[in-house]
Design an enzyme around this catalytic site. Structure first.
Site: not given
Length: 292
Positions: A40, A42-47, A171
């Site tokens: 997704g 950047t900023g999509s909520g992955k982390s 990452e």
């Protein structure tokens, strides 16, 4: 170790004027022993999602079940330490977390901090360093005297020394050259196949998703908007483009071949090996996969 998120939402700085949604009503299952990729923008909520997988963050709403532990908004932070030993989290640029004076001391620190006797902690450290390809000749070196790729391996060994059942990778190859990236991805695949460690990988590299993942979650705006096998996720290039995601290089090349009027069997090949198999009959009519 299976992880189940049930209608999980998370709000950063809840109750303040700066409140912002990190996750919105996420319900997903990470199967036991699986290799799951999360993709997704950047900023999509992955982390944010990753940090719920070992209870670094607790949901604002909903529940997270990690093995036999259920994490709710009311769960106390006490007694979560054993859980975090089972679910190892490797942050982006993990080498920034190194701090000890020698490589072996740095890797042994985690187990010792969890109450493992010093001798056993050092034993675990040496085993973990062997797994990541760092030999005894480096044990007494300062980790800061190593190359960038070696430092990252030492940081990963520090997580492996905790003997996790699940390894979460945010990452993990960021900033590495192609050779270093390939070596690390091969290492993670070996840990998965030979050690039975589950993998959750956040990546922007679609080739890694195609080559290694068994299951894929696609995130946008703090939600999981699609999930399935790599073949299912990459089956609709137009949908991917609309969500600012790409295809693996092999699939992009296959589409160029199709645009030239050459027939390729469906679905699109996602890996170099699959692409070679699909192209072989076109380049050498009469030959097939059995002629390798």
């Amino acid at each position: 170790m299976e992880i189940v998120l049930d209608h999980v939402s998370f709000t950063y700085q809840a109750g303040t004027p700066f409140a912002g949604d990190g996750l919105k009503d996420v319900s997903v299952t990470i199967p036991d022993g699986s290799y799951t990729a999360i993709i997704g923008q950047t900023g999509s909520g992955k982390s944010t999602l990753l940090q719920h997988l070992n209870a670094l963050l607790k949901p604002t709403q909903g529940t997270v079940r990690i093995g036999d532990r259920v994490i709710t908004p009311q769960t106390s932070n006490k007694n979560l330490k054993p859980l975090r030993a089972k679910v190892g989290l490797v942050f982006q640029f993990a080498e920034n977390q190194l701090f000890e004076e020698t490589v072996e001391k740095d890797v042994a620190f985690g187990p010792k901090n969890f109450g493992v006797p010093a001798a056993e902690a050092m034993e675990r450290a040496h085993h973990a360093l062997t797994l990541v390809g760092i030999g005894p000749e480096y044990y007494q070196h300062s980790p800061f005297d190593l190359s960038g790729g070696q430092m990252r391996r030492v940081a990963i060994a520090g997580v492996l020394a905790m003997t996790p059942e699940l390894l979460i990778l945010d990452e993990p190859t960021a900033g590495l050259d192609p050779k270093g990236r390939k070596e690390l991805m091969t290492l993670f695949e070996q840990l998965h196949q030979e050690q039975g460690i589950g993998i959750v990988l956040v990546t922007h590299q679609m080739e890694d998703v195609a080559n290694y993942a068994e299951h894929v979650l696609v995130m946008a705006g703090g939600q999981v908007i699609k999930q399935g096998s790599p073949a299912a996720i990459f089956a609709d290039p137009d949908w991917l483009h609309a969500h600012h995601l790409g295809l693996p290089q092999a699939a992009r090349f296959a589409r160029l071949v199709q645009a030239q009027g050459l027939p390729l069997p469906a679905p699109l090949p996602l890996t170099e090996k699959a692409l070679a198999h699909a192209l072989l009959p076109l380049l050498h009519p009469g030959k097939g996969q059995s002629d390798e």
